[in-house]
Design a protein around this motif. Structure first.
Motif, PDB file in Angstrom:
ATOM      1  N   LYS A 181     -57.959   8.804  31.903  1.00 55.64           N
ATOM      2  CA  LYS A 181     -58.400   8.081  30.720  1.00 55.64           C
ATOM      3  C   LYS A 181     -57.689   8.619  29.485  1.00 55.64           C
ATOM      4  O   LYS A 181     -57.575   9.831  29.302  1.00 55.64           O
ATOM      5  N   ASP A 182     -57.252   7.691  28.624  1.00 61.36           N
ATOM      6  CA  ASP A 182     -56.619   8.070  27.360  1.00 61.36           C
ATOM      7  C   ASP A 182     -57.670   8.675  26.439  1.00 61.36           C
ATOM      8  O   ASP A 182     -58.785   8.157  26.353  1.00 61.36           O
ATOM      9  N   ALA A 221     -58.671   0.214  23.900  1.00 64.50           N
ATOM     10  CA  ALA A 221     -59.403  -0.881  24.540  1.00 64.50           C
ATOM     11  C   ALA A 221     -60.537  -0.235  25.338  1.00 64.50           C
ATOM     12  O   ALA A 221     -60.514   0.974  25.578  1.00 64.50           O
ATOM     13  N   PRO A 222     -61.528  -1.026  25.745  1.00 63.64           N
ATOM     14  CA  PRO A 222     -62.622  -0.451  26.538  1.00 63.64           C
ATOM     15  C   PRO A 222     -62.139   0.299  27.779  1.00 63.64           C
ATOM     16  O   PRO A 222     -62.714   1.322  28.159  1.00 63.64           O
ATOM     17  N   VAL A 223     -61.085  -0.208  28.411  1.00 66.59           N
ATOM     18  CA  VAL A 223     -60.420   0.522  29.492  1.00 66.59           C
ATOM     19  C   VAL A 223     -59.025   0.855  28.989  1.00 66.59           C
ATOM     20  O   VAL A 223     -58.269  -0.042  28.610  1.00 66.59           O
ATOM     21  N   HIS A 224     -58.700   2.131  28.930  1.00 71.28           N
ATOM     22  CA  HIS A 224     -57.359   2.560  28.530  1.00 71.28           C
ATOM     23  C   HIS A 224     -57.002   3.771  29.377  1.00 71.28           C
ATOM     24  O   HIS A 224     -57.475   4.883  29.143  1.00 71.28           O
ATOM     25  N   LYS A 275     -53.519  -1.699  41.594  1.00 69.93           N
ATOM     26  CA  LYS A 275     -54.564  -1.164  42.477  1.00 69.93           C
ATOM     27  C   LYS A 275     -55.805  -0.785  41.666  1.00 69.93           C
ATOM     28  O   LYS A 275     -56.929  -1.148  42.024  1.00 69.93           O
ATOM     29  N   LEU A 276     -55.612  -0.073  40.558  1.00 75.26           N
ATOM     30  CA  LEU A 276     -56.743   0.329  39.723  1.00 75.26           C
ATOM     31  C   LEU A 276     -57.424  -0.893  39.096  1.00 75.26           C
ATOM     32  O   LEU A 276     -58.653  -0.932  39.017  1.00 75.26           O
ATOM     33  N   ALA A 277     -56.646  -1.862  38.656  1.00 84.52           N
ATOM     34  CA  ALA A 277     -57.226  -3.079  38.066  1.00 84.52           C
ATOM     35  C   ALA A 277     -58.127  -3.782  39.073  1.00 84.52           C
ATOM     36  O   ALA A 277     -59.232  -4.224  38.732  1.00 84.52           O
ATOM     37  N   LYS A 278     -57.689  -3.864  40.313  1.00 84.55           N
ATOM     38  CA  LYS A 278     -58.513  -4.489  41.365  1.00 84.55           C
ATOM     39  C   LYS A 278     -59.760  -3.657  41.643  1.00 84.55           C
ATOM     40  O   LYS A 278     -60.865  -4.182  41.695  1.00 84.55           O
ATOM     41  N   LEU A 289     -54.431  -1.279  29.792  1.00 82.27           N
ATOM     42  CA  LEU A 289     -55.458  -1.664  28.826  1.00 82.27           C
ATOM     43  C   LEU A 289     -56.208  -2.892  29.331  1.00 82.27           C
ATOM     44  O   LEU A 289     -55.587  -3.865  29.780  1.00 82.27           O
ATOM     45  N   ALA A 290     -57.540  -2.853  29.214  1.00 79.20           N
ATOM     46  CA  ALA A 290     -58.350  -3.977  29.683  1.00 79.20           C
ATOM     47  C   ALA A 290     -59.740  -3.887  29.079  1.00 79.20           C
ATOM     48  O   ALA A 290     -60.074  -2.944  28.368  1.00 79.20           O
ATOM     49  N   GLY A 291     -60.557  -4.895  29.381  1.00 79.71           N
ATOM     50  CA  GLY A 291     -61.954  -4.864  28.982  1.00 79.71           C
ATOM     51  C   GLY A 291     -62.272  -5.661  27.738  1.00 79.71           C
ATOM     52  O   GLY A 291     -63.420  -5.706  27.302  1.00 79.71           O
ATOM     53  N   LYS A 292     -61.250  -6.298  27.144  1.00 87.17           N
ATOM     54  CA  LYS A 292     -61.451  -7.163  25.984  1.00 87.17           C
ATOM     55  C   LYS A 292     -60.236  -8.082  25.890  1.00 87.17           C
ATOM     56  O   LYS A 292     -59.176  -7.776  26.446  1.00 87.17           O
ATOM     57  N   PRO A 293     -60.376  -9.207  25.174  1.00 88.82           N
ATOM     58  CA  PRO A 293     -59.189 -10.042  24.954  1.00 88.82           C
ATOM     59  C   PRO A 293     -58.157  -9.267  24.135  1.00 88.82           C
ATOM     60  O   PRO A 293     -58.492  -8.650  23.123  1.00 88.82           O
ATOM     61  N   LEU A 294     -56.920  -9.276  24.586  1.00 91.65           N
ATOM     62  CA  LEU A 294     -55.841  -8.554  23.910  1.00 91.65           C
ATOM     63  C   LEU A 294     -54.919  -9.570  23.254  1.00 91.65           C
ATOM     64  O   LEU A 294     -54.358 -10.426  23.919  1.00 91.65           O
TER      65      LEU A 294
END
Length: 121
Positions: A29-30, A35-38, A70-73, A104-109
């Protein structure tokens, strides 16, 4: 090999919130999430910048993207979408000179991904 912050994380000299590890890569983790996932996905082999990638590094660089997918899935955001970014050099915002993917994920970018500082330049 140059000693970087990431080298110290790989060697467990400094702590990190590690979410994945295999023979070639480490993901954690950053500490300053954008982002919510970074997550940062790094090769265990030190490569300073994209400009320093050599022909023999193709497998490890491709593997970084494999790990991102893989992590995204596994983390459940692959279908919603995510961004993967690798900066190269100071003007791009690279601060640790050891290549790494930002996942980066968890919100619209939005696009383009400008910051206020960049808009003023």
């Amino acid at each position: 090999m140059s000693e970087t912050l990431f080298t110290k994380i790989i060697n467990r000299e400094i702590p990190a919130d590690i979410v994945y590890e295999d023979d070639l890569t480490l993901a954690f983790k950053d500490i300053n999430p954008q982002a919510p996932v970074h997550l940062l996905i790094i090769p265990k082999k030190h490569i300073a910048t994209i400009n320093d990638i050599e022909e023999g590094d193709r497998e490890v660089v491709g593997h970084l993207y494999y790990v991102a997918a893989k992590l995204a899935k596994e983390m459940g955001f692959a279908e919603d979408g995510y961004r993967v970014v690798m900066n190269c050099g100071e003007n791009s915002g690279q601060t640790v000179f050891h290549i790494h993917l930002h996942l980066l994920a968890g919100k619209p970018l939005g696009w383009p991904p400008y910051t206020d500082k960049m808009k003023q330049a």
